[in-house]
Write a protein that holds these residues in place. Structure first.
Motif, PDB file in Angstrom:
ATOM      1  N   ALA A   1       0.835  -1.200  -0.113  1.00  9.51           N
ATOM      2  CA  ALA A   1      -0.057  -0.073   0.016  1.00  9.51           C
ATOM      3  C   ALA A   1       0.650   1.283   0.009  1.00  9.51           C
ATOM      4  O   ALA A   1       1.782   1.144   0.715  1.00  9.51           O
ATOM      5  CB  ALA A   1      -1.027   0.061   1.125  1.00  9.51           C
ATOM      6  N   ALA A   2       0.496   2.291  -0.974  1.00  7.29           N
ATOM      7  CA  ALA A   2       1.304   3.465  -1.144  1.00  7.29           C
ATOM      8  C   ALA A   2       0.445   4.619  -1.381  1.00  7.29           C
ATOM      9  O   ALA A   2      -0.534   4.443  -1.703  1.00  7.29           O
ATOM     10  CB  ALA A   2       2.391   3.339  -2.123  1.00  7.29           C
ATOM     11  N   GLN A   3       1.259   5.851  -0.826  1.00  5.77           N
ATOM     12  CA  GLN A   3       0.570   7.075  -0.777  1.00  5.77           C
ATOM     13  C   GLN A   3       1.517   8.023  -1.419  1.00  5.77           C
ATOM     14  O   GLN A   3       2.683   8.078  -0.790  1.00  5.77           O
ATOM     15  CB  GLN A   3      -0.127   7.688   0.477  1.00  5.77           C
ATOM     16  N   ASN A   4       1.412   8.804  -2.246  1.00  2.21           N
ATOM     17  CA  ASN A   4       2.195   9.738  -2.883  1.00  2.21           C
ATOM     18  C   ASN A   4       3.689   9.036  -3.171  1.00  2.21           C
ATOM     19  O   ASN A   4       4.850   9.613  -3.139  1.00  2.21           O
ATOM     20  CB  ASN A   4       2.742  10.859  -1.760  1.00  2.21           C
ATOM     21  N   GLY A   5       3.320   7.966  -3.726  1.00  2.83           N
ATOM     22  CA  GLY A   5       4.672   7.042  -4.231  1.00  2.83           C
ATOM     23  C   GLY A   5       5.372   6.555  -3.515  1.00  2.83           C
ATOM     24  O   GLY A   5       6.606   6.001  -3.568  1.00  2.83           O
ATOM     25  N   LYS A   6       4.922   6.361  -2.124  1.00  3.57           N
ATOM     26  CA  LYS A   6       5.859   5.914  -0.906  1.00  3.57           C
ATOM     27  C   LYS A   6       4.805   4.816   0.032  1.00  3.57           C
ATOM     28  O   LYS A   6       4.045   5.043   0.250  1.00  3.57           O
ATOM     29  CB  LYS A   6       6.385   6.827   0.036  1.00  3.57           C
ATOM     30  N   MET A   7       5.709   3.525  -0.004  1.00  2.00           N
ATOM     31  CA  MET A   7       4.867   2.426   0.572  1.00  2.00           C
ATOM     32  C   MET A   7       5.000   2.699   1.942  1.00  2.00           C
ATOM     33  O   MET A   7       6.057   3.213   2.574  1.00  2.00           O
ATOM     34  CB  MET A   7       5.773   1.147   0.228  1.00  2.00           C
ATOM     35  N   PHE A   8       3.822   2.716   2.697  1.00  2.00           N
ATOM     36  CA  PHE A   8       3.632   2.607   3.923  1.00  2.00           C
ATOM     37  C   PHE A   8       3.111   1.297   4.670  1.00  2.00           C
ATOM     38  O   PHE A   8       3.228   1.289   5.915  1.00  2.00           O
ATOM     39  CB  PHE A   8       2.740   3.983   4.463  1.00  2.00           C
ATOM     40  N   PHE A   9       2.695   0.307   3.922  1.00  2.00           N
ATOM     41  CA  PHE A   9       2.208  -0.902   4.533  1.00  2.00           C
ATOM     42  C   PHE A   9       2.441  -2.121   3.612  1.00  2.00           C
ATOM     43  O   PHE A   9       2.525  -1.818   2.244  1.00  2.00           O
ATOM     44  CB  PHE A   9       0.805  -0.654   4.678  1.00  2.00           C
ATOM     45  N   ILE A  10       2.941  -3.072   4.127  1.00  2.00           N
ATOM     46  CA  ILE A  10       3.246  -4.084   3.139  1.00  2.00           C
ATOM     47  C   ILE A  10       2.346  -5.649   3.964  1.00  2.00           C
ATOM     48  O   ILE A  10       2.340  -5.708   5.210  1.00  2.00           O
ATOM     49  CB  ILE A  10       4.589  -4.522   2.972  1.00  2.00           C
ATOM     50  N   MET A  11       1.853  -6.532   3.313  1.00  2.00           N
ATOM     51  CA  MET A  11       1.241  -7.640   3.948  1.00  2.00           C
ATOM     52  C   MET A  11       1.435  -8.790   2.733  1.00  2.00           C
ATOM     53  O   MET A  11       1.435  -8.764   1.479  1.00  2.00           O
ATOM     54  CB  MET A  11      -0.592  -7.276   3.826  1.00  2.00           C
ATOM     55  N   LEU A  12       1.926  -9.956   3.445  1.00  2.00           N
ATOM     56  CA  LEU A  12       2.117 -11.270   2.813  1.00  2.00           C
ATOM     57  C   LEU A  12       0.891 -12.251   3.175  1.00  2.00           C
ATOM     58  O   LEU A  12       0.756 -12.245   4.476  1.00  2.00           O
ATOM     59  CB  LEU A  12       3.560 -11.732   3.278  1.00  2.00           C
ATOM     60  N   CYS A  13       0.339 -12.665   2.433  1.00  2.00           N
ATOM     61  CA  CYS A  13      -0.829 -13.367   2.708  1.00  2.00           C
ATOM     62  C   CYS A  13      -0.854 -14.968   1.997  1.00  2.00           C
ATOM     63  O   CYS A  13      -0.389 -15.128   0.739  1.00  2.00           O
ATOM     64  CB  CYS A  13      -2.195 -12.732   2.557  1.00  2.00           C
ATOM     65  N   SER A  14      -1.468 -15.845   2.768  1.00  3.03           N
ATOM     66  CA  SER A  14      -1.645 -17.292   2.397  1.00  3.03           C
ATOM     67  C   SER A  14      -3.069 -17.643   1.819  1.00  3.03           C
ATOM     68  O   SER A  14      -3.980 -17.429   2.810  1.00  3.03           O
ATOM     69  CB  SER A  14      -0.654 -18.227   3.051  1.00  3.03           C
ATOM     70  N   TYR A  15      -3.468 -18.280   0.766  1.00  2.00           N
ATOM     71  CA  TYR A  15      -4.852 -18.853   0.620  1.00  2.00           C
ATOM     72  C   TYR A  15      -4.810 -20.327   0.399  1.00  2.00           C
ATOM     73  O   TYR A  15      -3.554 -20.878   0.017  1.00  2.00           O
ATOM     74  CB  TYR A  15      -5.353 -18.130  -0.572  1.00  2.00           C
ATOM     75  N   GLN A  16      -5.674 -20.921   0.990  1.00  2.00           N
ATOM     76  CA  GLN A  16      -5.767 -22.312   0.962  1.00  2.00           C
ATOM     77  C   GLN A  16      -6.969 -22.946   0.199  1.00  2.00           C
ATOM     78  O   GLN A  16      -8.298 -22.114   0.466  1.00  2.00           O
ATOM     79  CB  GLN A  16      -5.695 -22.913   2.222  1.00  2.00           C
ATOM     80  N   LYS A  17      -7.111 -24.097  -0.581  1.00  2.00           N
ATOM     81  CA  LYS A  17      -8.434 -24.531  -0.708  1.00  2.00           C
ATOM     82  C   LYS A  17      -8.791 -25.405   0.535  1.00  2.00           C
ATOM     83  O   LYS A  17      -8.164 -26.376   1.017  1.00  2.00           O
ATOM     84  CB  LYS A  17      -8.486 -25.411  -2.096  1.00  2.00           C
ATOM     85  N   PRO A  18      -9.943 -25.017   1.156  1.00  4.67           N
ATOM     86  CA  PRO A  18     -10.308 -25.760   2.404  1.00  4.67           C
ATOM     87  C   PRO A  18     -10.454 -27.022   2.368  1.00  4.67           C
ATOM     88  O   PRO A  18     -10.792 -27.825   1.340  1.00  4.67           O
ATOM     89  CB  PRO A  18     -11.883 -25.048   2.652  1.00  4.67           C
ATOM     90  N   GLU A  19      -9.928 -27.900   3.373  1.00  6.00           N
ATOM     91  CA  GLU A  19     -10.007 -29.387   3.556  1.00  6.00           C
ATOM     92  C   GLU A  19     -10.901 -29.880   4.868  1.00  6.00           C
ATOM     93  O   GLU A  19     -10.385 -30.000   5.917  1.00  6.00           O
ATOM     94  CB  GLU A  19      -8.673 -29.722   3.623  1.00  6.00           C
TER      95      GLU A  19
END
Length: 319
Positions: free
Chosen positions: A104-122
């Motif tokens: 996530a960035a504002q005025n060309g500068k990143m202020f937030f980063i997220m790494l996320c993982s998805y799964q097919k439910p079991e």
């Protein structure tokens, strides 16, 4: 106790349906359409950024995949009056798991980063969940508005009275209802339990409900760390006075695809440690019937108004 006026609910309703909206600008590139600055919050509310990042990442995947975990860093404070741009990196697409990174960035500068993982439910796999703590039902608990207004009435200091009134007004203006169930030390941990629910969310699928849970997850999270070390609200200085509090990293592990954030959810927050100007808080989220739906952790800056050797007092707090 009352749930608030119909006018207030209508105001909250308008807010919540727009707070997670994103405009699609290009492939994997999105822009926020609305940012809100609740009273008492310095920058954009962190839960809104987390929720919008979930929406952006989920938009890039097959609907068979459900988000099961996310790990975020707030690099700096977001500005409420400036559009937020979200860029999704497609890290991996597998048969059972897929991964995304969102910046996530504002005025060309990143202020937030997220790494996320998805799964097919079991769902056919065996299950274990820890039990929900025994706390009063939400109908038996005060709203945080009532709690803070009572604190304001009990205070004689004008600044502190105004401060607690402001906290009550903050809860008046957010699209979440919160009721305080318990708070204090248990088995060596500071524990804060509260019931929360979204005031209004249109009927929606699990993917959107997980984004809503991301939105409400940041509420009164890190504050438990301040309670654990005995910080109080005051315009004075001292090692027992709250000086600065802001999130650095935030994680969620989802273990359910079947919950409704308009129904009561119990948050149990535990503080195992605080020190060096930081605190870590672990949180469990339960549906009212006792089903554990998510585990969460947050660490951030929790500073008292006390200063190190050679550090001048009343300086602007910095990360």
């Amino acid at each position: 106790m009352t749930d608030g006026s119909s006018d207030m609910k209508q105001s909250r309703r308008t807010d919540l349906t727009s707070l997670l909206d994103l405009e699609v600008l290009d492939v994997d590139f999105f822009r926020s359409t609305h940012a809100r600055l609740p009273r008492g919050v310095i920058g954009v509310y962190g839960g809104q950024v987390v929720a919008q990042a979930i929406v952006a990442a989920t938009h890039t995947l097959d609907r068979a995949f459900h988000i099961h975990s996310l790990h975020c860093y707030f690099v700096s404070i977001g500005l409420p009056a400036t559009p937020i741009y979200y860029h999704v990196d497609r890290i991996r697409d597998g048969r059972s798991y897929s991964a995304r990174a969102v910046r996530a960035a504002q005025n060309g500068k990143m202020f937030f980063i997220m790494l996320c993982s998805y799964q097919k439910p079991e769902p056919w796999q065996p299950t274990y969940r820890s039990p929900m703590p025994n706390v009063p039902a939400p109908e038996e608990c005060d709203t945080f508005q009532a709690y803070f207004r009572r604190r304001a009435e009990e205070e004689t200091d004008a600044w502190t009275k105004h401060h607690y009134t402001g906290k009550a007004e903050f809860h008046d203006g957010i699209p979440i209802e919160v009721r305080r169930a318990a708070g204090g030390f248990q088995d060596g941990f500071y524990v804060l339990c509260m019931w929360v629910r979204a005031v209004y969310v249109p009927e929606c699928d699990a993917a959107y409900q997980k984004a809503v849970l991301g939105y409400i997850s940041d509420l009164l999270f890190l504050e438990a760390g301040g309670y654990a070390i005995g910080l109080r609200e005051s315009n004075e200085e001292g090692a027992d006075v709250t000086g600065y509090c802001t999130t650095v990293d935030h994680s969620i592990w989802y273990y359910s695809d079947d919950f409704d954030c308009t129904q009561w959810i119990m948050f149990e927050s535990r503080v195992p440690q605080a020190g060096s100007g930081r605190a870590i808080v672990h949180r469990r989220a339960f549906t009212r019937d006792g089903t554990l739906i998510a585990n969460l952790s947050q660490e951030g800056v929790v500073r008292a108004k006390v200063y190190g050797p050679g550090e001048p007092s009343k300086v602007e707090s910095k990360l």
